[in-house]
Scaffold this active site. Structure first.
Site: not given
Length: 313
Positions: A159, A256, A288
Site C-alpha cells: 500500500s 482492491d 487490499h
C-alpha cells in the site's frame, strides 16, 4: 481550535479521525509488540535507532540458523497504512515480516518512518531515504555486516509502503547511494493514484474510494499541487525510466480499489524505456493487502512464496 469537541474535522475511517479540537485518533495499528524469537518460524528480531533525534528507527530480522559463510539477500521493508497509521512494531507487521523472512531466507530491515498528519509528506520519504543511507554505511549493525549481502538488496512494501518502495527505487536510480546494489523491488497492492480516474476508480462500492483518496492525499501532503504529482502518479514522471533496479514484482488484488493503478504501473513502466523486467500478478477473490492481513491463508502464503522466489531466483 475548539476545546473538548467531539466534532470530526477529517474522517478517514477505518484508519484515523481528526477532531476539531485538534485530537487525532488512530483506529488501527496502535499495538506495539516487542522484538523476539518467533516460536513458529525461529526468526529473531531486534530494534535499533536510526536517528533518535527525529524518532526514526527500525526492526531488524534474522532467519533461523543463518550461516556467516553464505551471506543472504537483504530486504528493506516499508509498512503500509495510508501514510497515517501502523508501524514497524505492530503485531500485524511483526507477523508479516517474520513470515517473509522465514519464507525467503533473508535478512530484513523494517523501517519505522514518521506518520502524517503530524509529519506530512515528504517526511516519510526523507525518513525512508535516511534509513537506506544508514543501511548503506554497513557499519551500523553486526547482523547486517555479518549476514547481509549488500550486492543483493531488495526493497518491498504494501500500500503506502509500496509507494515508498517505488519512490526510493526511483531516487536510487538518480542519486548515487554507495554501499547498496538494488536488485529488485516488490510492490504489494501499491498506493498509486491520479487526478483522472482509470478502470473502476469511479465506482463507489470501495472502502478506499475515489472520494476518500481525493480527500486523503492533500491531508497527508498539504504541499501537493494535485493528484498527478509524480510521487503518487508515476505515469506523470518524465524520468520513470531511471528506476534504480532491474526487476519489479507487482501484486494486485481483484477486489482492491487500487488494482487498476497497479496494473497501469506495469504498463507505463514497460513503455518508459526502463531497462528491466516487470511482472504483474493479479490474485482473484482478494482485497487490499490480503497477504499482510492474512499471511496464513492459501493466497497469502502463495504470495509470500512468490516474493521469496522473486528474491532468490
Amino acid at each position: 481550535m475548539v476545546a473538548n469537541s467531539d466534532e470530526i474535522l477529517h474522517d478517514f475511517s477505518p484508519l484515523l479521525k481528526h477532531y476539531k479540537d485538534g485530537r487525532i485518533e488512530r483506529l488501527v495499528g496502535l499495538d506495539v509488540v516487542p522484538p523476539s524469537v518467533d516460536p513458529k518460524t525461529g526468526v529473531q528480531s531486534k530494534d535499533l535507532q536510526i536517528s533518535p533525534e527525529i524518532n526514526v528507527s527500525a526492526r531488524l530480522y534474522l532467519p533461523k540458523n543463518p550461516d556467516r559463510s553464505q551471506k543472504l539477500p537483504l530486504l528493506v521493508y516499508f509498512h503500509g497504512g495510508g501514510f497515517l497509521v501502523e508501524s514497524a512494531f505492530s503485531s500485524l507487521y511483526q507477523k508479516h515480516v517474520n513470515c517473509l523472512v522465514a519464507q525467503a531466507n533473508v535478512v530484513a530491515v523494517s523501517v519505522d518512518y514518521r506518520l502524517a498528519p503530524e509529519h506530512p509528506l515528504p517526511i516519510a520519504f526523507e525518513d525512508s531515504w535516511l534509513a537506506l543511507e544508514w543501511i548503506a554505511s554497513q557499519s551500523t549493525d553486526e547482523w547486517i555486516k555479518d549476514y547481509a549481502d549488500m550486492n543483493r538488496v531488495f526493497l518491498g512494501g504494501d500500500s503506502a509502503g509500496g509507494n515508498i518502495t517505488h519512490n526510493m527505487a526511483r531516487r536510487i536510480g538518480t542519486q548515487k547511494l554507495d554501499g547498496i546494489n538494488l536488485s529488485g523491488i516488490t510492490l504489494n497492492c501499491p498506493f498509486f493514484y491520479g487526478k483522472d480516474p482509470i478502470g473502476n476508480e469511479g465506482a463507489d462500492h470501495f472502502i478506499f474510494s475515489k472520494n476518500y483518496n481525493d480527500r486523503l492525499l492533500p491531508y497527508v501532503c498539504p504541499s501537493m499541487s494535485d493528484c498527478d504529482e509524480p510521487w503518487i502518479n508515476p505515469a506523470k514522471d518524465e524520468k520513470l525510466s531511471s528506476l534504480g533496479c532491474k526487476k519489479v514484482l507487482v501484486y494486485v488484488a481483484e477486489k482492491d480499489f487500487l488494482k487498476d493503478r497497479g496494473c497501469y504501473y506495469k504498463e507505463i513502466l514497460s513503455k518508459s524505456g526502463w531497462n528491466g523486467d516487470v511482472e504483474l500478478v493479479e490474485v482473484e477473490g482478494e482485497d487490499h493487502v490480503f497477504s499482510v492481513l492474512h499471511p496464513d491463508s492459501e493466497n497469502g502464503n502463495a504470495m509470500l512464496k512468490k516474493v521469496a522466489s522473486f528474491i532468490n531466483e
